[in-house]
Motif scaffolding. Sequence first.
Motif, mmCIF file in Angstrom:
data_model
loop_
_atom_site.group_PDB
_atom_site.id
_atom_site.type_symbol
_atom_site.label_atom_id
_atom_site.label_comp_id
_atom_site.label_asym_id
_atom_site.label_seq_id
_atom_site.Cartn_x
_atom_site.Cartn_y
_atom_site.Cartn_z
ATOM 1 N N ARG A 1 48.492 39.214 58.480
ATOM 2 C CA ARG A 1 49.779 38.512 58.616
ATOM 3 C C ARG A 1 49.741 37.234 57.786
ATOM 4 O O ARG A 1 50.723 36.882 57.145
ATOM 5 N N PHE A 2 48.560 36.587 57.820
ATOM 6 C CA PHE A 2 48.435 35.340 57.058
ATOM 7 C C PHE A 2 47.382 35.514 55.965
ATOM 8 O O PHE A 2 46.330 36.125 56.205
ATOM 9 N N TYR A 3 47.661 34.987 54.786
ATOM 10 C CA TYR A 3 46.686 35.041 53.675
ATOM 11 C C TYR A 3 46.734 33.717 52.913
ATOM 12 O O TYR A 3 47.816 33.183 52.640
ATOM 13 N N ALA A 4 45.566 33.180 52.592
ATOM 14 C CA ALA A 4 45.506 32.021 51.680
ATOM 15 C C ALA A 4 44.309 32.218 50.758
ATOM 16 O O ALA A 4 43.197 32.404 51.239
ATOM 17 N N GLY A 5 44.554 32.258 49.435
ATOM 18 C CA GLY A 5 43.451 32.507 48.490
ATOM 19 C C GLY A 5 43.455 31.495 47.352
ATOM 20 O O GLY A 5 44.509 31.189 46.783
ATOM 21 N N TYR A 6 42.296 30.960 47.070
ATOM 22 C CA TYR A 6 42.179 30.006 45.956
ATOM 23 C C TYR A 6 41.496 30.711 44.784
ATOM 24 O O TYR A 6 40.446 31.336 44.966
ATOM 25 N N PRO A 7 42.085 30.668 43.578
ATOM 26 C CA PRO A 7 41.464 31.398 42.463
ATOM 27 C C PRO A 7 40.088 30.828 42.091
ATOM 28 O O PRO A 7 39.865 29.617 42.178
ATOM 29 N N LEU A 8 39.209 31.740 41.705
ATOM 30 C CA LEU A 8 37.869 31.330 41.237
ATOM 31 C C LEU A 8 37.926 31.277 39.723
ATOM 32 O O LEU A 8 37.814 32.303 39.044
#
Length: 548
Positions: free
Chosen positions: A111-118
Amino acid sequence: MTESPIPPNEQERLRALEKYDILDTLPEREFDNLTRLASYITGSPIALISLLDEHRQWFKSRIGLQAAETPRNISFCQHAIMSNELFEVPDAMSDRRFRKNPLVTEDPNIRFYAGYPLQTSEGHNLGTLCVIDNQPKALTEEQRQMMRYLAEATISLIEARKTNQDLANAIRYKNEFLSNVSHEIRTPMNAILGFSELLQRTNLTEEQTTHLEAISSAANNLLVVINDILDLSKNEAGSLELRLAPMEPRQVIKHTIQLISQMAFEKRLNLRCIIAPSIPEQVMGDAARLNQIVLNLLGNALKFTQKGSISVRLECLDQTDHDIFLRLSVEDTGPGIPPENLERIFQRFEQGNEEHDRKTLGTGLGLAIVRMLVELHSGTTWAESEVGKGATFFCTLRYPLVDPSSKPENTPAETMKDDHTTPSLGDVRILLAEDNILNQKLATFALKKLGVELVIANHGQETLDLLQEQTFDLILMDLEMPVLDGYQTSRIIREEMGLDIPIIACTAHVLAEEKERCEAIGMDGFITKPYKPDVLGKEISRVLADVS
Ligand code: ADP
Protein backbone atom coordinates in the motif's frame (compact mmCIF):
# COMPACT_ATOMS: atom_id res chain seq x y z
CA MET A 1 -1.14 -0.40 -15.05
CA THR A 2 0.83 2.08 -17.14
CA GLU A 3 3.69 1.54 -19.61
CA SER A 4 7.06 0.58 -18.15
CA PRO A 5 9.27 3.67 -17.83
CA ILE A 6 12.79 3.31 -19.27
CA PRO A 7 15.59 5.73 -18.30
CA PRO A 8 17.05 7.66 -21.28
CA ASN A 9 20.56 6.20 -20.74
CA GLU A 10 19.27 2.65 -20.21
CA GLN A 11 21.97 0.78 -22.18
CA GLU A 12 24.77 2.59 -20.38
CA ARG A 13 22.99 2.07 -17.07
CA LEU A 14 22.77 -1.69 -17.69
CA ARG A 15 26.43 -1.82 -18.63
CA ALA A 16 27.33 0.07 -15.45
CA LEU A 17 25.28 -2.36 -13.37
CA GLU A 18 27.03 -5.30 -14.98
CA LYS A 19 30.40 -3.71 -14.23
CA TYR A 20 29.63 -3.74 -10.51
CA ASP A 21 29.35 -7.53 -10.70
CA ILE A 22 26.87 -7.63 -7.85
CA LEU A 23 23.76 -9.29 -9.34
CA ASP A 24 23.01 -12.78 -8.01
CA THR A 25 25.73 -12.57 -5.36
CA LEU A 26 25.30 -13.89 -1.84
CA PRO A 27 23.81 -11.70 0.92
CA GLU A 28 26.34 -9.47 2.70
CA ARG A 29 25.91 -8.31 6.28
CA GLU A 30 26.86 -4.69 5.54
CA PHE A 31 23.97 -4.36 3.07
CA ASP A 32 21.55 -6.15 5.40
CA ASN A 33 22.46 -3.70 8.18
CA LEU A 34 21.39 -0.80 5.96
CA THR A 35 18.00 -2.33 5.06
CA ARG A 36 17.47 -3.17 8.74
CA LEU A 37 18.10 0.48 9.62
CA ALA A 38 15.77 1.71 6.84
CA SER A 39 13.00 -0.59 8.09
CA TYR A 40 13.50 0.55 11.68
CA ILE A 41 13.75 4.27 10.98
CA THR A 42 10.62 4.36 8.78
CA GLY A 43 8.65 1.80 10.83
CA SER A 44 8.11 -0.31 7.68
CA PRO A 45 7.88 -4.13 7.73
CA ILE A 46 9.69 -4.45 4.37
CA ALA A 47 12.97 -2.84 3.31
CA LEU A 48 14.95 -3.71 0.17
CA ILE A 49 18.08 -2.92 -1.77
CA SER A 50 16.75 -3.49 -5.25
CA LEU A 51 18.84 -3.54 -8.45
CA LEU A 52 17.17 -3.34 -11.84
CA ASP A 53 18.56 -5.29 -14.77
CA GLU A 54 16.83 -5.63 -18.14
CA HIS A 55 13.97 -7.84 -17.03
CA ARG A 56 13.82 -7.99 -13.26
CA GLN A 57 14.46 -6.28 -9.98
CA TRP A 58 16.84 -8.38 -7.90
CA PHE A 59 17.29 -7.80 -4.19
CA LYS A 60 20.81 -7.56 -2.85
CA SER A 61 19.27 -7.30 0.60
CA ARG A 62 15.70 -7.87 1.77
CA ILE A 63 13.99 -7.54 5.14
CA GLY A 64 10.45 -8.85 5.53
CA LEU A 65 10.09 -10.30 2.00
CA GLN A 66 10.47 -13.87 0.78
CA ALA A 67 10.91 -13.28 -2.97
CA ALA A 68 14.52 -12.86 -4.18
CA GLU A 69 13.38 -10.96 -7.30
CA THR A 70 10.27 -9.85 -9.20
CA PRO A 71 9.67 -8.94 -12.87
CA ARG A 72 10.85 -5.42 -13.62
CA ASN A 73 7.65 -4.40 -15.38
CA ILE A 74 5.56 -4.65 -12.22
CA SER A 75 8.17 -3.15 -9.88
CA PHE A 76 7.68 0.16 -8.10
CA CYS A 77 11.44 0.66 -8.30
CA GLN A 78 11.33 1.08 -12.09
CA HIS A 79 9.53 4.37 -11.37
CA ALA A 80 11.86 5.32 -8.53
CA ILE A 81 14.98 5.11 -10.74
CA MET A 82 13.47 7.65 -13.16
CA SER A 83 14.13 10.50 -10.72
CA ASN A 84 16.97 11.55 -8.49
CA GLU A 85 14.77 12.17 -5.47
CA LEU A 86 12.75 10.02 -3.11
CA PHE A 87 9.87 8.37 -4.96
CA GLU A 88 6.92 8.02 -2.57
CA VAL A 89 3.54 6.34 -3.08
CA PRO A 90 1.43 7.05 0.03
CA ASP A 91 -1.42 4.72 -0.98
CA ALA A 92 -1.04 2.39 -3.97
CA MET A 93 -4.79 1.63 -4.01
CA SER A 94 -5.63 5.20 -4.81
CA ASP A 95 -2.83 5.58 -7.38
CA ARG A 96 -3.85 4.81 -11.00
CA ARG A 97 -0.37 3.55 -11.83
CA PHE A 98 -0.42 0.85 -9.19
CA ARG A 99 -3.89 -0.08 -8.05
CA LYS A 100 -4.14 -3.10 -10.39
CA ASN A 101 -0.49 -4.10 -9.89
CA PRO A 102 -0.28 -7.76 -8.71
CA LEU A 103 2.17 -6.69 -6.00
CA VAL A 104 -0.67 -4.51 -4.67
CA THR A 105 -3.64 -6.80 -5.28
CA GLU A 106 -1.80 -9.92 -4.13
CA ASP A 107 1.06 -10.77 -1.76
CA PRO A 108 2.91 -8.69 -0.46
CA ASN A 109 -0.09 -6.31 -0.78
CA ILE A 110 1.88 -3.11 -1.10
CA ARG A 111 0.00 0.00 0.00
CA PHE A 112 2.89 2.29 0.84
CA TYR A 113 6.19 2.56 -1.05
CA ALA A 114 9.15 4.94 -0.69
CA GLY A 115 12.34 4.36 -2.71
CA TYR A 116 15.50 6.42 -3.00
CA PRO A 117 17.54 5.89 -6.20
CA LEU A 118 21.02 4.41 -5.85
CA GLN A 119 22.96 6.77 -8.06
CA THR A 120 26.56 5.97 -8.98
CA SER A 121 29.24 8.67 -9.21
CA GLU A 122 28.76 8.49 -12.99
CA GLY A 123 25.05 9.31 -12.63
CA HIS A 124 23.50 5.88 -13.26
CA ASN A 125 20.57 4.85 -11.07
CA LEU A 126 21.28 1.16 -10.52
CA GLY A 127 18.26 0.56 -8.32
CA THR A 128 16.83 1.77 -5.04
CA LEU A 129 16.90 1.51 -1.31
CA CYS A 130 13.20 1.23 -0.61
CA VAL A 131 10.73 0.60 2.21
CA ILE A 132 7.26 -0.94 1.86
CA ASP A 133 4.22 -1.18 4.12
CA ASN A 134 0.84 -2.82 3.74
CA GLN A 135 -0.78 0.26 5.29
CA PRO A 136 -1.07 3.63 3.55
CA LYS A 137 1.19 6.19 5.19
CA ALA A 138 3.58 9.10 4.67
CA LEU A 139 7.16 9.56 5.86
CA THR A 140 8.13 12.51 8.05
CA GLU A 141 10.65 14.98 6.68
CA GLU A 142 13.25 13.53 9.03
CA GLN A 143 12.60 9.96 7.81
CA ARG A 144 12.96 11.11 4.18
CA GLN A 145 16.26 12.71 5.07
CA MET A 146 17.39 9.45 6.72
CA MET A 147 16.37 7.45 3.64
CA ARG A 148 18.63 9.70 1.59
CA TYR A 149 21.58 9.15 3.91
CA LEU A 150 21.03 5.41 3.87
CA ALA A 151 20.79 5.35 0.06
CA GLU A 152 24.05 7.29 -0.14
CA ALA A 153 25.66 4.83 2.27
CA THR A 154 24.36 1.95 0.11
CA ILE A 155 25.84 3.25 -3.13
CA SER A 156 29.14 4.01 -1.36
CA LEU A 157 29.16 0.41 -0.20
CA ILE A 158 28.46 -0.86 -3.73
CA GLU A 159 31.31 1.28 -5.06
CA ALA A 160 33.72 0.24 -2.28
CA ARG A 161 32.85 -3.38 -2.97
CA LYS A 162 33.77 -2.84 -6.61
CA THR A 163 37.05 -1.11 -5.71
CA ASN A 164 37.93 -4.05 -3.44
CA GLN A 165 37.17 -6.50 -6.23
CA ASP A 166 39.25 -4.50 -8.72
CA LEU A 167 42.13 -4.45 -6.26
CA ALA A 168 41.90 -8.17 -5.61
CA ASN A 169 41.81 -8.77 -9.38
CA ALA A 170 44.79 -6.50 -9.94
CA ILE A 171 46.78 -8.36 -7.29
CA ARG A 172 45.75 -11.67 -8.84
CA TYR A 173 46.75 -10.54 -12.34
CA LYS A 174 50.03 -9.20 -11.00
CA ASN A 175 50.77 -12.49 -9.26
CA GLU A 176 49.86 -14.50 -12.34
CA PHE A 177 52.02 -12.20 -14.43
CA LEU A 178 54.97 -12.56 -12.05
CA SER A 179 54.53 -16.29 -11.94
CA ASN A 180 54.49 -16.47 -15.75
CA VAL A 181 57.48 -14.18 -16.14
CA SER A 182 59.39 -16.15 -13.57
CA HIS A 183 58.56 -19.30 -15.49
CA GLU A 184 59.83 -17.76 -18.70
CA ILE A 185 63.07 -16.81 -16.97
CA ARG A 186 63.51 -20.05 -15.09
CA THR A 187 63.28 -22.23 -18.19
CA PRO A 188 66.33 -20.81 -19.99
CA MET A 189 68.04 -20.52 -16.59
CA ASN A 190 67.63 -24.26 -16.24
CA ALA A 191 69.66 -24.64 -19.38
CA ILE A 192 72.31 -22.10 -18.34
CA LEU A 193 72.86 -23.63 -14.89
CA GLY A 194 72.63 -27.19 -16.10
CA PHE A 195 75.08 -26.75 -18.97
CA SER A 196 77.48 -24.81 -16.73
CA GLU A 197 77.43 -27.68 -14.31
CA LEU A 198 78.10 -30.20 -17.08
CA LEU A 199 80.91 -28.02 -18.47
CA GLN A 200 82.48 -27.74 -15.02
CA ARG A 201 83.02 -31.48 -15.06
CA THR A 202 85.05 -31.38 -18.27
CA ASN A 203 88.73 -30.49 -18.64
CA LEU A 204 88.94 -26.71 -18.67
CA THR A 205 91.73 -24.18 -18.60
CA GLU A 206 91.97 -21.95 -15.55
CA GLU A 207 90.60 -19.03 -17.53
CA GLN A 208 87.63 -21.05 -18.76
CA THR A 209 86.90 -22.21 -15.22
CA THR A 210 86.88 -18.60 -13.98
CA HIS A 211 84.51 -17.53 -16.74
CA LEU A 212 82.24 -20.46 -16.11
CA GLU A 213 82.10 -19.71 -12.40
CA ALA A 214 81.07 -16.15 -13.25
CA ILE A 215 78.25 -17.46 -15.46
CA SER A 216 76.99 -19.82 -12.74
CA SER A 217 77.22 -17.19 -10.07
CA ALA A 218 75.32 -14.62 -12.17
CA ALA A 219 72.63 -17.17 -13.05
CA ASN A 220 72.30 -18.17 -9.40
CA ASN A 221 72.00 -14.53 -8.33
CA LEU A 222 69.29 -13.97 -10.90
CA LEU A 223 67.46 -17.00 -9.59
CA VAL A 224 67.57 -15.57 -6.05
CA VAL A 225 66.04 -12.31 -7.30
CA ILE A 226 63.27 -14.15 -9.14
CA ASN A 227 62.51 -16.25 -6.09
CA ASP A 228 62.47 -13.16 -3.85
CA ILE A 229 59.99 -11.40 -6.12
CA LEU A 230 57.82 -14.50 -6.22
CA ASP A 231 57.92 -14.79 -2.41
CA LEU A 232 56.89 -11.16 -1.98
CA SER A 233 54.02 -11.51 -4.41
CA LYS A 234 52.86 -14.77 -2.84
CA ASN A 235 52.94 -13.09 0.54
CA GLU A 236 50.79 -10.26 -0.81
CA ALA A 237 48.31 -12.77 -2.14
CA GLY A 238 48.26 -14.35 1.34
CA SER A 239 49.52 -17.66 0.02
CA LEU A 240 52.98 -17.71 1.59
CA GLU A 241 53.04 -20.13 4.47
CA LEU A 242 55.65 -21.70 6.69
CA ARG A 243 56.03 -25.44 6.27
CA LEU A 244 56.53 -26.58 9.81
CA ALA A 245 58.42 -29.77 10.58
CA PRO A 246 60.80 -30.79 13.36
CA MET A 247 63.91 -28.67 12.76
CA GLU A 248 67.28 -28.28 14.49
CA PRO A 249 67.90 -24.52 14.69
CA ARG A 250 71.55 -24.98 15.71
CA GLN A 251 72.24 -27.08 12.61
CA VAL A 252 70.39 -24.70 10.29
CA ILE A 253 72.42 -21.73 11.50
CA LYS A 254 75.72 -23.59 11.43
CA HIS A 255 75.01 -24.74 7.90
CA THR A 256 74.19 -21.21 6.73
CA ILE A 257 77.41 -19.91 8.29
CA GLN A 258 79.30 -22.63 6.51
CA LEU A 259 77.90 -21.41 3.20
CA ILE A 260 79.55 -18.02 3.57
CA SER A 261 82.62 -19.04 5.58
CA GLN A 262 84.86 -19.30 2.53
CA MET A 263 84.01 -15.77 1.44
CA ALA A 264 84.51 -14.46 4.99
CA PHE A 265 87.88 -16.17 5.08
CA GLU A 266 88.87 -14.59 1.77
CA LYS A 267 87.98 -11.14 3.15
CA ARG A 268 89.90 -12.00 6.35
CA LEU A 269 86.82 -11.41 8.48
CA ASN A 270 86.32 -13.10 11.83
CA LEU A 271 83.14 -15.14 11.73
CA ARG A 272 81.63 -15.99 15.13
CA CYS A 273 78.59 -18.04 16.00
CA ILE A 274 77.18 -17.93 19.53
CA ILE A 275 74.21 -20.17 20.19
CA ALA A 276 72.82 -20.13 23.74
CA PRO A 277 72.88 -23.58 25.42
CA SER A 278 69.21 -23.08 26.39
CA ILE A 279 68.11 -23.35 22.74
CA PRO A 280 66.30 -26.67 22.36
CA GLU A 281 67.76 -29.33 20.07
CA GLN A 282 64.60 -29.29 17.97
CA VAL A 283 61.64 -26.98 17.38
CA MET A 284 58.80 -27.06 14.87
CA GLY A 285 60.06 -24.77 12.15
CA ASP A 286 60.62 -24.17 8.47
CA ALA A 287 64.33 -24.85 8.01
CA ALA A 288 64.45 -23.37 4.51
CA ARG A 289 62.92 -20.10 5.68
CA LEU A 290 65.21 -19.78 8.73
CA ASN A 291 68.11 -20.44 6.40
CA GLN A 292 66.85 -17.67 4.10
CA ILE A 293 66.57 -15.16 6.99
CA VAL A 294 70.08 -15.89 8.28
CA LEU A 295 71.55 -15.99 4.78
CA ASN A 296 70.08 -12.60 3.83
CA LEU A 297 71.40 -10.97 7.02
CA LEU A 298 74.77 -12.68 6.81
CA GLY A 299 75.03 -11.93 3.10
CA ASN A 300 74.57 -8.21 3.80
CA ALA A 301 77.05 -8.25 6.69
CA LEU A 302 79.60 -9.94 4.46
CA LYS A 303 78.90 -7.62 1.55
CA PHE A 304 79.26 -4.40 3.51
CA THR A 305 82.05 -5.32 5.96
CA GLN A 306 85.62 -4.85 4.74
CA LYS A 307 87.48 -5.61 7.96
CA GLY A 308 86.78 -6.81 11.47
CA SER A 309 84.19 -9.41 12.35
CA ILE A 310 80.69 -10.76 11.89
CA SER A 311 78.87 -12.41 14.79
CA VAL A 312 75.69 -14.44 14.67
CA ARG A 313 73.85 -14.94 17.96
CA LEU A 314 70.84 -17.03 18.80
CA GLU A 315 69.32 -16.52 22.25
CA CYS A 316 66.20 -17.69 24.01
CA LEU A 317 63.90 -14.84 25.11
CA ASP A 318 61.05 -16.81 26.55
CA GLN A 319 59.64 -20.31 26.65
CA THR A 320 56.14 -21.59 27.48
CA ASP A 321 54.82 -25.15 27.52
CA HIS A 322 54.10 -24.91 23.78
CA ASP A 323 56.32 -22.22 22.26
CA ILE A 324 59.76 -20.77 22.33
CA PHE A 325 60.67 -17.17 21.52
CA LEU A 326 64.14 -16.77 20.04
CA ARG A 327 66.19 -13.71 19.21
CA LEU A 328 68.55 -13.89 16.29
CA SER A 329 71.10 -11.15 15.71
CA VAL A 330 73.80 -10.55 13.13
CA GLU A 331 76.41 -7.98 14.10
CA ASP A 332 79.13 -6.59 11.84
CA THR A 333 81.91 -4.03 11.91
CA GLY A 334 81.00 -2.51 8.54
CA PRO A 335 80.21 1.11 7.63
CA GLY A 336 76.95 1.18 9.64
CA ILE A 337 73.66 2.82 8.71
CA PRO A 338 72.63 6.44 9.35
CA PRO A 339 69.87 6.56 12.04
CA GLU A 340 67.32 8.12 9.65
CA ASN A 341 67.61 5.05 7.38
CA LEU A 342 67.36 2.32 10.02
CA GLU A 343 63.65 1.73 9.37
CA ARG A 344 63.52 2.63 5.67
CA ILE A 345 65.97 -0.10 4.64
CA PHE A 346 63.38 -2.77 5.52
CA GLN A 347 61.11 -1.51 2.77
CA ARG A 348 61.19 -3.00 -0.71
CA PHE A 349 63.72 -1.71 -3.18
CA GLU A 350 65.12 0.68 -0.55
CA GLN A 351 68.80 1.07 -0.03
CA GLY A 352 70.29 2.94 2.87
CA ASN A 353 73.69 4.28 1.99
CA GLU A 354 74.34 5.71 -1.46
CA GLU A 355 78.09 5.72 -1.13
CA HIS A 356 78.39 2.03 -0.21
CA ASP A 357 75.41 0.75 -2.19
CA ARG A 358 76.88 2.01 -5.45
CA LYS A 359 79.87 -0.26 -4.90
CA THR A 360 77.82 -3.31 -3.94
CA LEU A 361 75.30 -5.10 -6.06
CA GLY A 362 71.82 -5.44 -4.60
CA THR A 363 68.13 -5.15 -5.27
CA GLY A 364 66.96 -3.72 -1.95
CA LEU A 365 64.74 -6.77 -1.47
CA GLY A 366 66.79 -8.78 1.04
CA LEU A 367 65.66 -7.03 4.21
CA ALA A 368 62.06 -6.74 3.00
CA ILE A 369 62.07 -10.54 2.62
CA VAL A 370 63.63 -10.95 6.08
CA ARG A 371 60.92 -8.78 7.64
CA MET A 372 58.17 -10.60 5.75
CA LEU A 373 59.48 -14.03 6.82
CA VAL A 374 59.98 -12.91 10.41
CA GLU A 375 56.38 -11.65 10.50
CA LEU A 376 55.26 -15.12 9.39
CA HIS A 377 57.06 -16.28 12.58
CA SER A 378 55.02 -13.76 14.65
CA GLY A 379 58.25 -11.82 15.20
CA THR A 380 59.70 -8.36 14.65
CA THR A 381 62.83 -7.00 12.96
CA TRP A 382 64.94 -3.97 13.69
CA ALA A 383 68.46 -2.68 13.26
CA GLU A 384 70.82 -0.74 15.52
CA SER A 385 73.92 0.99 14.27
CA GLU A 386 76.64 3.52 14.87
CA VAL A 387 77.90 4.97 11.60
CA GLY A 388 81.52 4.01 11.05
CA LYS A 389 81.45 1.26 13.69
CA GLY A 390 79.02 -1.32 12.37
CA ALA A 391 75.44 -2.52 12.40
CA THR A 392 73.43 -5.18 14.22
CA PHE A 393 70.27 -6.66 12.78
CA PHE A 394 67.82 -8.30 15.19
CA CYS A 395 64.80 -10.46 14.73
CA THR A 396 62.55 -12.39 17.07
CA LEU A 397 61.06 -15.71 16.01
CA ARG A 398 58.38 -17.78 17.64
CA TYR A 399 58.55 -21.55 17.20
CA PRO A 400 56.17 -24.20 18.51
CA LEU A 401 58.00 -26.87 20.51
CA VAL A 402 58.28 -30.34 19.07
CA ASP A 403 55.79 -33.00 19.90
CA PRO A 404 58.19 -35.77 21.00
CA SER A 405 56.39 -38.34 18.84
CA SER A 406 57.40 -36.71 15.50
CA LYS A 407 60.58 -37.35 13.49
CA PRO A 408 63.22 -34.69 12.59
CA GLU A 409 63.15 -33.20 9.11
CA ASN A 410 66.29 -32.94 7.04
CA THR A 411 68.29 -29.84 7.83
CA PRO A 412 69.16 -27.71 4.79
CA ALA A 413 72.69 -29.08 5.14
CA GLU A 414 71.28 -32.44 4.21
CA THR A 415 68.72 -31.38 1.68
CA MET A 416 71.05 -29.01 -0.13
CA LYS A 417 74.06 -31.23 -0.12
CA ASP A 418 75.12 -31.85 -3.68
CA ASP A 419 77.66 -34.61 -3.35
CA HIS A 420 77.79 -35.66 -7.02
CA THR A 421 77.49 -39.27 -5.97
CA THR A 422 74.36 -40.32 -7.85
CA PRO A 423 74.98 -43.90 -8.82
CA SER A 424 74.47 -44.96 -12.41
CA LEU A 425 70.82 -45.85 -12.91
CA GLY A 426 71.73 -48.69 -15.25
CA ASP A 427 69.32 -50.41 -17.56
CA VAL A 428 66.46 -47.92 -17.49
CA ARG A 429 64.36 -46.54 -20.39
CA ILE A 430 63.05 -43.05 -19.84
CA LEU A 431 60.55 -41.13 -21.92
CA LEU A 432 61.20 -37.38 -21.76
CA ALA A 433 58.16 -35.24 -22.59
CA GLU A 434 59.63 -31.79 -23.15
CA ASP A 435 59.06 -29.17 -25.85
CA ASN A 436 62.05 -26.90 -25.13
CA ILE A 437 65.04 -27.96 -27.21
CA LEU A 438 67.64 -26.65 -24.75
CA ASN A 439 65.99 -28.55 -21.94
CA GLN A 440 65.87 -31.67 -24.10
CA LYS A 441 69.61 -31.39 -24.69
CA LEU A 442 70.33 -30.75 -21.04
CA ALA A 443 68.31 -33.76 -19.90
CA THR A 444 69.98 -35.88 -22.58
CA PHE A 445 73.46 -34.95 -21.33
CA ALA A 446 72.50 -35.42 -17.71
CA LEU A 447 70.77 -38.75 -18.24
CA LYS A 448 73.48 -40.09 -20.54
CA LYS A 449 75.87 -39.75 -17.61
CA LEU A 450 73.54 -41.88 -15.54
CA GLY A 451 73.64 -44.56 -18.19
CA VAL A 452 69.96 -44.54 -19.09
CA GLU A 453 68.30 -44.86 -22.47
CA LEU A 454 66.29 -41.79 -23.39
CA VAL A 455 63.47 -41.25 -25.89
CA ILE A 456 62.12 -37.73 -26.46
CA ALA A 457 58.54 -36.67 -27.09
CA ASN A 458 58.02 -33.04 -28.13
CA HIS A 459 54.56 -32.67 -26.64
CA GLY A 460 51.81 -34.50 -24.81
CA GLN A 461 50.20 -36.19 -27.79
CA GLU A 462 53.55 -37.54 -28.97
CA THR A 463 54.08 -38.92 -25.45
CA LEU A 464 50.80 -40.81 -25.63
CA ASP A 465 51.62 -42.13 -29.12
CA LEU A 466 55.03 -43.40 -27.97
CA LEU A 467 53.48 -45.07 -24.93
CA GLN A 468 51.13 -47.01 -27.23
CA GLU A 469 54.07 -48.35 -29.24
CA GLN A 470 56.91 -48.87 -26.75
CA THR A 471 57.56 -49.64 -23.10
CA PHE A 472 59.36 -47.32 -20.72
CA ASP A 473 60.37 -47.48 -17.07
CA LEU A 474 59.59 -43.85 -16.27
CA ILE A 475 58.30 -40.59 -17.78
CA LEU A 476 59.87 -37.19 -17.13
CA MET A 477 56.93 -34.92 -17.81
CA ASP A 478 57.27 -31.20 -18.46
CA LEU A 479 54.05 -29.56 -17.28
CA GLU A 480 53.95 -26.69 -19.77
CA MET A 481 53.83 -28.15 -23.28
CA PRO A 482 51.89 -27.35 -26.44
CA VAL A 483 49.10 -29.59 -27.84
CA LEU A 484 48.50 -31.45 -24.55
CA ASP A 485 50.14 -30.15 -21.40
CA GLY A 486 51.72 -32.36 -18.72
CA TYR A 487 48.59 -32.44 -16.55
CA GLN A 488 46.30 -33.46 -19.39
CA THR A 489 48.77 -36.05 -20.64
CA SER A 490 49.28 -37.58 -17.19
CA ARG A 491 45.54 -37.70 -16.57
CA ILE A 492 45.01 -39.60 -19.83
CA ILE A 493 47.88 -41.98 -18.97
CA ARG A 494 46.38 -42.76 -15.56
CA GLU A 495 42.65 -42.63 -16.25
CA GLU A 496 42.16 -43.55 -19.90
CA MET A 497 45.16 -45.75 -20.62
CA GLY A 498 45.19 -47.17 -17.09
CA LEU A 499 49.03 -47.18 -16.95
CA ASP A 500 50.85 -46.95 -13.63
CA ILE A 501 54.23 -46.09 -15.16
CA PRO A 502 56.09 -43.71 -12.77
CA ILE A 503 55.82 -40.04 -13.80
CA ILE A 504 58.07 -37.24 -12.55
CA ALA A 505 56.69 -33.75 -13.15
CA CYS A 506 59.20 -31.07 -14.22
CA THR A 507 58.12 -27.48 -13.90
CA ALA A 508 59.56 -24.01 -13.86
CA HIS A 509 56.77 -22.86 -11.53
CA VAL A 510 57.48 -23.07 -7.83
CA LEU A 511 53.96 -22.93 -6.48
CA ALA A 512 53.01 -25.39 -3.74
CA GLU A 513 49.56 -25.83 -5.33
CA GLU A 514 51.23 -27.14 -8.45
CA LYS A 515 52.92 -29.96 -6.59
CA GLU A 516 49.63 -30.87 -4.92
CA ARG A 517 47.88 -30.85 -8.31
CA CYS A 518 50.50 -33.26 -9.68
CA GLU A 519 50.06 -35.60 -6.73
CA ALA A 520 46.29 -35.50 -7.14
CA ILE A 521 46.60 -36.61 -10.79
CA GLY A 522 48.77 -39.50 -9.64
CA MET A 523 52.28 -38.35 -10.57
CA ASP A 524 55.01 -39.92 -8.46
CA GLY A 525 57.73 -37.29 -8.33
CA PHE A 526 58.21 -33.57 -8.74
CA ILE A 527 61.25 -31.56 -9.71
CA THR A 528 61.52 -27.80 -10.25
CA LYS A 529 63.59 -26.23 -12.97
CA PRO A 530 66.32 -25.22 -13.05
CA TYR A 531 67.41 -28.62 -11.74
CA LYS A 532 70.89 -29.94 -11.36
CA PRO A 533 71.74 -33.21 -13.11
CA ASP A 534 72.47 -34.86 -9.75
CA VAL A 535 69.16 -33.77 -8.28
CA LEU A 536 67.37 -35.14 -11.34
CA GLY A 537 69.22 -38.45 -11.01
CA LYS A 538 68.34 -38.71 -7.33
CA GLU A 539 64.67 -38.02 -7.93
CA ILE A 540 64.61 -40.71 -10.64
CA SER A 541 66.30 -43.23 -8.31
CA ARG A 542 63.89 -42.35 -5.51
CA VAL A 543 60.79 -42.75 -7.67
CA LEU A 544 62.03 -46.01 -9.21
CA ALA A 545 62.89 -47.39 -5.75
CA ASP A 546 59.46 -46.36 -4.41
CA VAL A 547 57.54 -48.20 -7.11
CA SER A 548 59.68 -51.32 -7.25
P1 ADP B 1 70.38 -4.94 -0.93
O1 ADP B 1 70.08 -5.99 -1.95
O2 ADP B 1 70.48 -3.58 -1.52
O3 ADP B 1 71.47 -5.29 -0.01
P2 ADP B 1 68.71 -5.19 1.42
O4 ADP B 1 67.24 -5.07 1.59
O5 ADP B 1 69.36 -6.45 1.85
O6 ADP B 1 69.02 -4.89 -0.09
O7 ADP B 1 69.39 -3.99 2.17
C1 ADP B 1 68.88 -2.69 2.02
C2 ADP B 1 69.92 -1.67 2.35
O8 ADP B 1 70.22 -1.72 3.75
C3 ADP B 1 71.25 -1.89 1.67
O9 ADP B 1 71.24 -1.36 0.38
C4 ADP B 1 72.19 -1.13 2.60
O10 ADP B 1 72.13 0.27 2.34
C5 ADP B 1 71.58 -1.35 3.97
N1 ADP B 1 72.22 -2.46 4.70
C6 ADP B 1 71.77 -3.72 4.83
N2 ADP B 1 72.59 -4.46 5.59
C7 ADP B 1 73.61 -3.66 5.93
C8 ADP B 1 74.79 -3.83 6.73
N3 ADP B 1 75.06 -4.99 7.32
N4 ADP B 1 75.61 -2.75 6.87
C9 ADP B 1 75.33 -1.59 6.28
N5 ADP B 1 74.23 -1.35 5.54
C10 ADP B 1 73.38 -2.37 5.36
